[in-house]
Enzyme design. Structure first.
Site, PDB file in Angstrom:
ATOM      1  CG  ASP A 130      -1.832   1.179   1.312  1.00  0.00           C
ATOM      2  OD1 ASP A 130      -2.814   1.222   0.556  1.00  0.00           O
ATOM      3  OD2 ASP A 130      -1.554   2.084   2.122  1.00  0.00           O
ATOM      4  CE  LYS A 134      -1.961   5.012   1.063  1.00  0.00           C
ATOM      5  NZ  LYS A 134      -2.251   4.585   2.435  1.00  0.00           N
TER       6      LYS A 134
HETATM    7  N1  HSE Z   1      -5.482   0.823   4.288  1.00  0.00           N
HETATM    8  C1  HSE Z   1      -4.976   2.143   4.100  1.00  0.00           C
HETATM    9  C2  HSE Z   1      -6.107   3.086   3.781  1.00  0.00           C
HETATM   10  C3  HSE Z   1      -5.604   4.452   3.357  1.00  0.00           C
HETATM   11  O1  HSE Z   1      -5.039   4.396   2.082  1.00  0.00           O
HETATM   12  C4  HSE Z   1      -4.262   2.589   5.360  1.00  0.00           C
HETATM   13  O2  HSE Z   1      -4.412   1.937   6.386  1.00  0.00           O
HETATM   14  O3  HSE Z   1      -3.531   3.576   5.303  1.00  0.00           O
END
Ligand code: HSE
Ligand code: NAD
Length: 353
Positions: A222, A226
């Protein structure tokens, strides 16, 4: 009064929170914004699809219980039929909030493409299309004269992308470094409190922070997405996830976390990207045991922070919510406000031409 009609693709935590916001705040929101928001289509894997050109009764759909289907409502169908809905809805704007797929971004990339091709603006909190197909989708949006907005894809409702775009216009950003995942930061804090990993993750899921597969939060994919978005949109790079080295939290044991606390350190999952002297970008995601006096060490729970390293101002740090259903719905609202501001600017230009 101008009105924006919305098609919500995915009706989970974030899009439900947006629907609640529109339903609960109603005319107060319209007065505040100077335009009305109305939902005319919704699709979801579990609920199917619903199209009502005169506006969906949001209180009614929000009250549907577990196992319900839109098929029982006028304009409803048991299948999501995303392409049919996106291409045929009367909505001017598609709000994409389905699962993030960190490998190829699908099917969300297709959802965004279909929306743009059929002349609709898009707002999304889904990191897949932005990180993995952002260049193509931005060009497609420009060619079709519509907007592709995605503020919530980096730090939920905290407006880091718009902040960097608007406030750093006259300087050079050399690098970014930050805590960019709410779930992993929350989990690390709870493990410092003595909670087991599985229990801490269950809490983060309950609070609406985690991805459908929380491995993406814990193992850094994740944050990798980003970092790609920040590197490409703020540093002017053109990197992919393959250019971002990644180590996740499985390389840190519960004992390491307790030991670090005893030594005045705190583990954080740090994402960073830096422009090198030759113009190339070096980027990574890795857990780091920061000394407590480090500015990022005090960022706790689902709060995130990103430090921009600039030539004229030195380091500028922005912190705020990095996850949460309502916080992320606010990111969508901020995109809708930007879309409306763009419309007003176009109308104003046409009037002066
Ligand atoms: N799952 C992600 C959501 C935000 O992008 C987090 O915990 O940051
Ligand atoms: N929750 C957060 O804090 C947060 C913050 C920033 C970004 N995001 C991103 O926003 C998006 C939505 O997050 P969420 O918390 O609402 O997730 P969620 O899992 O609660 O909801 C996603 C919904 O999308 C539906 N869905 C999945 N695939 C679909 C498809 N092909 N067609 C139709 N519906 C589909 C699911 O049935 C589910 O209801 C994700 O991409 C997530 O990464 C979430």
């Amino acid at each position: 009064m101008e009105r924006h009609d919305l098609a919500l693709i995915g009706f989970g935590g974030v899009n439900r929170a947006l629907a609640e916001l529109i339903s609960d705040r109603g005319s107060a929101l319209t007065d505040q914004l100077g335009f009305e928001l109305r939902v005319v289509a919704i699709t979801d894997l579990r609920l199917g699809s619903l199209m009502q050109a005169d506006g969906i009764d949001l209180a009614q759909v929000l009250a549907l219980g577990p196992g319900a289907s839109f098929a029982s409502l006028p304009g409803g169908h048991p299948e999501p039929r995303n392409e049919v809905v996106i291409r045929n809805t009367t909505a001017d704007t598609v709000v994409e909030a389905t699962f993030t797929n960190p490998v190829d971004g699908e099917p969300a990339v297709s959802h965004v493409r279909w929306a743009i091709e059929s002349g609709r603006n898009v707002t999304t909190t889904n990191k897949g299309p932005v990180a993995l197909a952002g260049t193509e989708l931005r060009a497609l949006a420009e060619a079709h004269g519509v907007r592709f907005e995605h503020e919530g894809a980096v730090m939920s409702g905290t407006p880091v992308l718009r902040f960097a775009e608007r406030m750093f216009a006259g300087l050079r950003v050399e690098g970014v470094q930050g805590i960019l995942n709410g779930t992993s930061n929350y989990v690390l804090g709870r493990m410092e409190d003595g909670l087991a990993l599985a229990d801490a993750v269950a809490e983060a899921q309950q609070l609406g922070y985690a991805e459908a597969d929380p491995t993406a939060d814990l193992e850094g994919s994740d944050v990798q997405l980003k970092v790609v978005i920040l590197a490409n949109e703020v540093l002017g790079g053109s990197i992919t996830t393959a250019d971002v080295t990644r180590r996740g939290l499985s390389t840190v044991s519960a004992g390491d976390i307790v030991d670090a606390a005893a030594q005045g350190r705190r583990w954080k999952l740090i994402g960073s990207a830096r422009r090198d002297a030759d113009g190339s970008i070096t980027a990574s995601v890795e857990p780091v045991a920061l000394p407590l006096e480090h500015p990022l060490a005090g960022i706790s729970g689902p709060t995130n922070a990103v430090a921009f390293d600039t030539d004229l101002l030195g380091t500028v740090t922005v912190s705020g919510p990095g996850a949460g259903r309502i916080e992320t719905a606010y990111a969508l609202l901020s995109d809708l406000i930007a879309i409306d501001a763009g419309r007003r600017a176009t109308v104003g230009e046409a009037a002066h031409a």
